[in-house]
Design an enzyme around this catalytic site. Structure first.
Site, PDB file in Angstrom:
ATOM      1  N   LYS A  58     118.775  -7.474 -27.487  1.00  0.00           N
ATOM      2  CA  LYS A  58     118.133  -6.903 -28.680  1.00  0.00           C
ATOM      3  C   LYS A  58     118.556  -7.703 -29.910  1.00  0.00           C
ATOM      4  CE  LYS A  58     117.500  -2.398 -30.979  1.00  0.00           C
ATOM      5  NZ  LYS A  58     117.823  -0.947 -30.940  1.00  0.00           N
TER       6      LYS A  58
ATOM      7  N   SER B   9     113.908   2.346 -30.964  1.00  0.00           N
ATOM      8  CA  SER B   9     113.778   1.035 -31.547  1.00  0.00           C
ATOM      9  C   SER B   9     113.965  -0.125 -30.575  1.00  0.00           C
ATOM     10  CB  SER B   9     114.775   0.894 -32.702  1.00  0.00           C
ATOM     11  OG  SER B   9     116.102   0.924 -32.209  1.00  0.00           O
TER      12      SER B   9
ATOM     13  N   SER C 196     117.276   5.410 -29.261  1.00  0.00           N
ATOM     14  CA  SER C 196     116.593   4.119 -29.176  1.00  0.00           C
ATOM     15  C   SER C 196     116.735   3.350 -27.873  1.00  0.00           C
ATOM     16  CB  SER C 196     117.058   3.213 -30.314  1.00  0.00           C
ATOM     17  OG  SER C 196     116.353   3.542 -31.478  1.00  0.00           O
TER      18      SER C 196
HETATM   19  N1  GLN Z   1     114.236   6.765 -33.970  1.00  0.00           N
HETATM   20  C1  GLN Z   1     115.522   7.074 -34.539  1.00  0.00           C
HETATM   21  C2  GLN Z   1     115.614   6.537 -35.935  1.00  0.00           C
HETATM   22  O1  GLN Z   1     114.662   5.951 -36.382  1.00  0.00           O
HETATM   23  C3  GLN Z   1     116.605   6.528 -33.657  1.00  0.00           C
HETATM   24  C4  GLN Z   1     116.795   5.084 -33.823  1.00  0.00           C
HETATM   25  C5  GLN Z   1     117.895   4.531 -33.011  1.00  0.00           C
HETATM   26  O2  GLN Z   1     118.400   5.184 -32.091  1.00  0.00           O
HETATM   27  N2  GLN Z   1     118.308   3.344 -33.367  1.00  0.00           N
HETATM   28  O3  GLN Z   1     116.611   6.698 -36.590  1.00  0.00           O
END
Ligand code: GLN
Length: 486
Positions: free
Chosen positions: A87, A162, A186
């Site tokens: 990532k 994400s 995410s």
């Molecule tokens: N979708 C959540 C956010 O936007 C979680 C994101 C994540 O786990 N990095 O904060």
């Protein structure tokens, strides 16, 4: 040997050990796959083909006992010679690290994150960087400033986020395995959308040194893989104490692969948190979750209803705590030390302001503004201070139920993968993490395991298993048993 890219870690390691194929052949196969598929899927932002092949050659040499000796320790590792997608917020020396943000365009990492040093020491090949929501804020990868990633199971849909690039790369067989990060869901939600196994380790289990911080009291790096066994093999390399990250305790790291041997659901006590089975659940997600529950029960698990009474507050707590921490963490992107610098500034204040205005996307700005607000004087106690208190109550909910059950079973997300552009409203997007946020706030480990496909639309859906903190061994064992009865 034409479809080596389809293999997971376990099978690829077995083939490499037997000499059925070399790491160079395996890596070539992945490279060819990336060349043909990535233009459609958009999982990778960059892929260093030359670097990958050089690392593969070094792995093949090490396996034969040749080479410099620097990889001798890796000779028995299942990761030796295996390409792993990374990532784009994890630093790999000499590679770009943009967090899918314009503000870090052109930035090249001067050092390896600890998870990367661990992977390299095990002989893994870290050559490809995968897309994500900018600074890991989002649930669809549509917040990437650098490119579009689609779901390999239906290219009109999002891969989740994400860690959407990681999930699309694993689900579309553009890699053997991947690393993602999970702050509020995410790893788990994109894994569910793309038919992968995605493990969020307990808070502190894996070092975050060299991983760009979003919300420091929540962030964790974890494996995204084609099987539960692969998740165990990868976690083994990632987990443990790191002097460079004070949140990693000296807890011993169990042998995760050994914990999977003879996995069975017989006598396992699985809790069904009643607050997670709500009316708004997509009917197909509900059907597949019910089926998973029935399969666990018929495999001998004891299913019991439990309650996590503060579930309803988790979303509000998360959207105070995470932006607060993000606003502090993202202050370092000032146009001076990293990446993009505005060319239109006459004094230093304008340099900061313009660089940030030009460099950050709308969701990142929204979080910085929210975070700054809840931390500002006069509001700090009312918002941030209160959120921390409620977070303690959420953590206690989990501590209480883990005195009674071995794991919790729940949906990962309320829906399967949605269409690109379908969710426009930020609040609706936030609801994706309804079932993943509470265990993040509590610091537990949790895993998404493929549960089947929706009728008609034929989209993958995962179920979530949540484990007690630092009991990844037990969680993986239960996940493995579920994978077998599915
Ligand atoms: N979708 C959540 C956010 O936007 C979680 C994101 C994540 O786990 N990095 O904060």
């Amino acid at each position: 040997m034409s479809e080596l890219y389809r293999l997971g870690i376990e099978e690829a390691a077995a083939g490499l050990a037997k000499g059925d194929f070399s790491s160079v052949e395996l890596t070539r196969s992945v490279i060819d796959r990336v060349r043909t598929e990535n233009p459609k899927i958009g999982a990778y932002l960059t892929f260093d083909e030359e670097g990958a092949l050089a690392a593969a050659k070094a792995a093949d040499d090490a396996r034969k006992g040749l080479g410099s000796g620097s990889m001798d320790g890796a000779r028995r590792s299942p990761l030796l010679g295996i390409p792993v997608a990374i990532k784009d917020l994890i630093n790999v020396k000499g590679q770009p690290c943009t967090c899918a943000s314009k503000i870090l365009e052109g930035y090249v990492s001067p050092y390896d994150a600890t998870v990367i040093s661990n992977l390299k020491a095990a002989g893994a090949i870290c050559a490809g960087r995968v897309n994500m929501d900018e600074f890991a804020m989002g649930s669809s990868t549509e917040n990437s400033a650098l490119g579009r990633t689609v779901n390999p199971y239906d290219v009109t849909r999002v891969p989740g986020g994400s860690s959407g690039g990681s999930a699309a790369a694993v689900g579309g067989d553009l890699c053997i395995a991947a690393l993602g990060t999970d702050t509020g869901g995410s790893i788990r939600q994109p894994a569910s959308f793309c038919n992968c196994v995605g493990l969020k380790p307990s808070y502190g289990r894996v070092s975050r040194y060299g991983v760009t911080a979003f919300a420091s009291s929540l962030d964790q790096v974890g494996p995204m893989t084609k099987s539960v066994t692969d998740a165990a093999l990868l976690l083994q390399v990632l987990a443990g104490r790191d002097e460079m990250d004070g949140t990693t305790p000296d807890e011993p790291v169990p042998d995760y692969a050994a914990a999977l041997a003879g996995a069975s659901l017989k006598g396992v006590k699985i809790g069904l948190p009643k607050e997670y089975f709500i009316d708004g659940l997509d009917p197909e997600v509900k059907r597949l979750t019910d089926e998973a529950i029935a399969k666990c029960a018929s495999a001998g698990a004891e299913m019991v209803e439990v309650s996590l009474p503060h579930t309803e507050q988790a979303m509000a707590v998360y959207y105070i705590v995470a932006p607060a921490e993000a606003s502090a963490n993202l202050a370092r992107f000032d146009g001076v030390r990293y990446g993009h610098r505005s060319g239109r500034s006459d004094d230093v204040f304008n340099l900061y302001a313009r660089s940030r205005a030009e460099g950050f996307g709308p969701e990142v700005k929204r979080r910085i503004i929210m975070g700054t607000y809840v931390l500002s004087s006069g509001y700090y106690d009312a918002y941030y201070g209160r959120a921390l208190k409620v977070r303690t109550l959420i953590r206690r909910d989990f501590e209480t139920v883990f005195g009674m059950v071995d794991a919790l079973l729940a949906p990962v997300a309320p829906t399967p993968a949605f269409r690109l552009g379908e969710v426009q409203d930020p609040l609706t997007m936030y609801l994706n993490d309804l079932f993943t946020i509470p265990s993040s706030l509590a610091g537990n480990c949790a895993i998404s395991v493929p549960a089947g496909f929706t009728a008609g639309t034929n989209l993958p859906v995962g179920i979530q298993l949540i484990g007690d903190a630092y009991r990844e061994d037990r969680l993986l064992r239960i996940a493995k048993a579920f994978e077998e009865v599915r």
